[in-house]
Design a protein around this motif. Structure first.
Motif, PDB file in Angstrom:
ATOM      1  N   ALA A  22       0.841  -1.199   0.000  1.00 50.12           N
ATOM      2  CA  ALA A  22       0.000   0.000   0.000  1.00 50.12           C
ATOM      3  C   ALA A  22       0.878   1.250   0.000  1.00 50.12           C
ATOM      4  O   ALA A  22       1.953   1.285   0.610  1.00 50.12           O
ATOM      5  CB  ALA A  22      -0.910   0.007   1.222  1.00 50.12           C
ATOM      6  N   VAL A  23       0.412   2.251  -0.718  1.00 48.85           N
ATOM      7  CA  VAL A  23       1.121   3.530  -0.862  1.00 48.85           C
ATOM      8  C   VAL A  23       0.253   4.617  -0.232  1.00 48.85           C
ATOM      9  O   VAL A  23      -0.964   4.610  -0.404  1.00 48.85           O
ATOM     10  CB  VAL A  23       1.359   3.830  -2.360  1.00 48.85           C
ATOM     11  N   PRO A  24       0.850   5.558   0.497  1.00 47.39           N
ATOM     12  CA  PRO A  24       0.051   6.629   1.107  1.00 47.39           C
ATOM     13  C   PRO A  24      -0.759   7.410   0.067  1.00 47.39           C
ATOM     14  O   PRO A  24      -0.278   7.704  -1.017  1.00 47.39           O
ATOM     15  CB  PRO A  24       1.107   7.541   1.749  1.00 47.39           C
ATOM     16  N   ASP A  25      -2.013   7.706   0.428  1.00 47.30           N
ATOM     17  CA  ASP A  25      -2.856   8.519  -0.452  1.00 47.30           C
ATOM     18  C   ASP A  25      -2.687   9.993  -0.069  1.00 47.30           C
ATOM     19  O   ASP A  25      -1.867  10.334   0.778  1.00 47.30           O
ATOM     20  CB  ASP A  25      -4.317   8.078  -0.366  1.00 47.30           C
ATOM     21  N   ASP A  26      -3.450  10.853  -0.694  1.00 48.53           N
ATOM     22  CA  ASP A  26      -3.312  12.300  -0.447  1.00 48.53           C
ATOM     23  C   ASP A  26      -3.573  12.679   1.006  1.00 48.53           C
ATOM     24  O   ASP A  26      -3.023  13.662   1.498  1.00 48.53           O
ATOM     25  CB  ASP A  26      -4.258  13.087  -1.355  1.00 48.53           C
ATOM     26  N   LEU A  31       4.165  12.767   8.022  1.00 45.81           N
ATOM     27  CA  LEU A  31       5.133  11.778   8.493  1.00 45.81           C
ATOM     28  C   LEU A  31       4.488  10.705   9.364  1.00 45.81           C
ATOM     29  O   LEU A  31       4.777   9.519   9.199  1.00 45.81           O
ATOM     30  CB  LEU A  31       6.269  12.475   9.252  1.00 45.81           C
ATOM     31  N   GLU A  32       3.619  11.099  10.256  1.00 46.65           N
ATOM     32  CA  GLU A  32       3.006  10.129  11.159  1.00 46.65           C
ATOM     33  C   GLU A  32       2.192   9.094  10.387  1.00 46.65           C
ATOM     34  O   GLU A  32       2.332   7.899  10.616  1.00 46.65           O
ATOM     35  CB  GLU A  32       2.116  10.838  12.189  1.00 46.65           C
ATOM     36  N   ALA A  33       1.367   9.545   9.462  1.00 44.54           N
ATOM     37  CA  ALA A  33       0.530   8.615   8.699  1.00 44.54           C
ATOM     38  C   ALA A  33       1.357   7.826   7.688  1.00 44.54           C
ATOM     39  O   ALA A  33       1.236   6.592   7.594  1.00 44.54           O
ATOM     40  CB  ALA A  33      -0.588   9.368   7.986  1.00 44.54           C
ATOM     41  N   ALA A  34       2.202   8.505   6.919  1.00 42.96           N
ATOM     42  CA  ALA A  34       2.986   7.832   5.877  1.00 42.96           C
ATOM     43  C   ALA A  34       3.942   6.813   6.480  1.00 42.96           C
ATOM     44  O   ALA A  34       4.197   5.766   5.876  1.00 42.96           O
ATOM     45  CB  ALA A  34       3.753   8.858   5.052  1.00 42.96           C
ATOM     46  N   GLY A  35       4.448   7.096   7.655  1.00 40.40           N
ATOM     47  CA  GLY A  35       5.376   6.186   8.321  1.00 40.40           C
ATOM     48  C   GLY A  35       4.778   4.862   8.724  1.00 40.40           C
ATOM     49  O   GLY A  35       5.505   3.935   9.087  1.00 40.40           O
ATOM     50  N   ASP A  61       7.880  13.643   0.835  1.00 42.42           N
ATOM     51  CA  ASP A  61       7.054  13.757  -0.374  1.00 42.42           C
ATOM     52  C   ASP A  61       7.677  13.008  -1.551  1.00 42.42           C
ATOM     53  O   ASP A  61       6.981  12.322  -2.301  1.00 42.42           O
ATOM     54  CB  ASP A  61       6.826  15.225  -0.755  1.00 42.42           C
ATOM     55  N   ALA A  62       8.990  13.128  -1.716  1.00 41.43           N
ATOM     56  CA  ALA A  62       9.667  12.434  -2.812  1.00 41.43           C
ATOM     57  C   ALA A  62       9.624  10.921  -2.616  1.00 41.43           C
ATOM     58  O   ALA A  62       9.442  10.171  -3.577  1.00 41.43           O
ATOM     59  CB  ALA A  62      11.107  12.908  -2.930  1.00 41.43           C
ATOM     60  N   VAL A  63       9.780  10.463  -1.377  1.00 41.59           N
ATOM     61  CA  VAL A  63       9.709   9.021  -1.101  1.00 41.59           C
ATOM     62  C   VAL A  63       8.325   8.491  -1.462  1.00 41.59           C
ATOM     63  O   VAL A  63       8.197   7.444  -2.110  1.00 41.59           O
ATOM     64  CB  VAL A  63      10.070   8.720   0.371  1.00 41.59           C
ATOM     65  N   ILE A  64       7.292   9.211  -1.073  1.00 36.09           N
ATOM     66  CA  ILE A  64       5.927   8.790  -1.419  1.00 36.09           C
ATOM     67  C   ILE A  64       5.753   8.767  -2.930  1.00 36.09           C
ATOM     68  O   ILE A  64       5.176   7.818  -3.484  1.00 36.09           O
ATOM     69  CB  ILE A  64       4.881   9.701  -0.737  1.00 36.09           C
ATOM     70  N   PRO A  89      16.253  11.913  -3.401  1.00 35.25           N
ATOM     71  CA  PRO A  89      14.973  11.285  -3.718  1.00 35.25           C
ATOM     72  C   PRO A  89      14.089  12.121  -4.642  1.00 35.25           C
ATOM     73  O   PRO A  89      13.348  11.577  -5.456  1.00 35.25           O
ATOM     74  CB  PRO A  89      14.318  11.093  -2.351  1.00 35.25           C
ATOM     75  N   GLU A  90      14.199  13.446  -4.540  1.00 40.54           N
ATOM     76  CA  GLU A  90      13.396  14.308  -5.410  1.00 40.54           C
ATOM     77  C   GLU A  90      13.767  14.091  -6.883  1.00 40.54           C
ATOM     78  O   GLU A  90      12.898  14.038  -7.758  1.00 40.54           O
ATOM     79  CB  GLU A  90      13.589  15.783  -5.022  1.00 40.54           C
ATOM     80  N   GLN A  91      15.049  13.935  -7.162  1.00 43.19           N
ATOM     81  CA  GLN A  91      15.485  13.686  -8.538  1.00 43.19           C
ATOM     82  C   GLN A  91      15.109  12.271  -8.984  1.00 43.19           C
ATOM     83  O   GLN A  91      14.717  12.053 -10.133  1.00 43.19           O
ATOM     84  CB  GLN A  91      16.995  13.907  -8.684  1.00 43.19           C
ATOM     85  N   ILE A  92      15.196  11.320  -8.068  1.00 46.46           N
ATOM     86  CA  ILE A  92      14.784   9.948  -8.384  1.00 46.46           C
ATOM     87  C   ILE A  92      13.309   9.945  -8.773  1.00 46.46           C
ATOM     88  O   ILE A  92      12.913   9.326  -9.772  1.00 46.46           O
ATOM     89  CB  ILE A  92      15.039   9.007  -7.186  1.00 46.46           C
ATOM     90  N   ALA A  93      12.483  10.639  -7.997  1.00 45.91           N
ATOM     91  CA  ALA A  93      11.047  10.708  -8.280  1.00 45.91           C
ATOM     92  C   ALA A  93      10.791  11.324  -9.648  1.00 45.91           C
ATOM     93  O   ALA A  93       9.946  10.830 -10.416  1.00 45.91           O
ATOM     94  CB  ALA A  93      10.318  11.489  -7.186  1.00 45.91           C
ATOM     95  N   ARG A  94      11.532  12.386  -9.978  1.00 48.27           N
ATOM     96  CA  ARG A  94      11.380  13.010 -11.307  1.00 48.27           C
ATOM     97  C   ARG A  94      11.745  12.022 -12.413  1.00 48.27           C
ATOM     98  O   ARG A  94      11.053  11.915 -13.424  1.00 48.27           O
ATOM     99  CB  ARG A  94      12.250  14.268 -11.423  1.00 48.27           C
TER     100      ARG A  94
END
Length: 181
Positions: A22-26, A31-35, A61-64, A89-94
């Motif tokens: 599962a991936v975090p939604d909007d 951090l608390e929820a995504a973690g 944000d980039a990890v998500i 991670p921001e560049q990886i996401a891009r």
């Protein structure tokens, strides 16, 4: 049931769709929820192994975005996270938004293609297959041809029965050496 009996039971065969973690939604991007999501925790663990001091809160944000781009698939998350030693991670996401080709390269040599045995999942499976002995290949083939295994109905005893039977059959006169526990 014997292994042979179970091999002929095809009426219970069904396809099962496999999904990623599962991936975090909007609504879960803090951090608390995504973690609490396994996909985020896996990325964080693999990124920390690749880069000492990886800071999840700074890159959340980039990890998500990364785990979402690879549909939560654990192997893809591990490959993605390994890139943090070279790219933020921001560049990886891009990169992942444009194509997942990044995952086909070796992060220790970013301009070179991945090692041949890692260029695709098929290549990884082929390399693993080549490492098996003929007896082990026969056992794996017997399991993969078993519709009751695919249907998810096989227990440990049934799996062992198929493997042992196959190993003994492939061993011929040398059956005692076929099974090593």
């Amino acid at each position: 049931h014997t292994g042979a009996d179970l091999l002929t039971d095809t009426q219970a065969e069904r396809l099962t769709a496999l999904t990623g973690l599962a991936v975090p939604d909007d609504d879960s991007r803090d951090l608390e929820a995504a973690g609490t999501y396994d996909s985020v925790r896996l990325f964080e663990a693999r990124a920390a192994a690749a880069q000492r001091g990886f800071d999840l809160p700074r890159h959340l944000d980039a990890v998500i975005d990364c785990v979402d781009a690879v549909a939560g698939l654990p192997l893809a998350i591990e490959l993605t996270a390994s890139w943090v030693r070279l790219l933020p991670p921001e560049q990886i996401a891009r990169e992942l938004r444009g194509s997942i080709d990044l995952l086909e390269r070796d992060p220790s040599q970013p301009n070179a293609p991945a090692r041949p045995e890692h260029r695709s999942l098929g290549a990884v499976i082929e390399q693993s297959w080549q490492l098996l002995s003929p007896r082990e290949r026969a056992a794996v083939t017997a399991l993969s041809d078993s519709t009751w295994v695919v249907a998810g109905r096989a227990g440990v005893r049934e799996l062992l029965a198929v493997c042992v039977q196959t190993l003994f059959e492939s061993a011929g006169a040398d059956a005692a050496s076929a099974v090593r526990m």
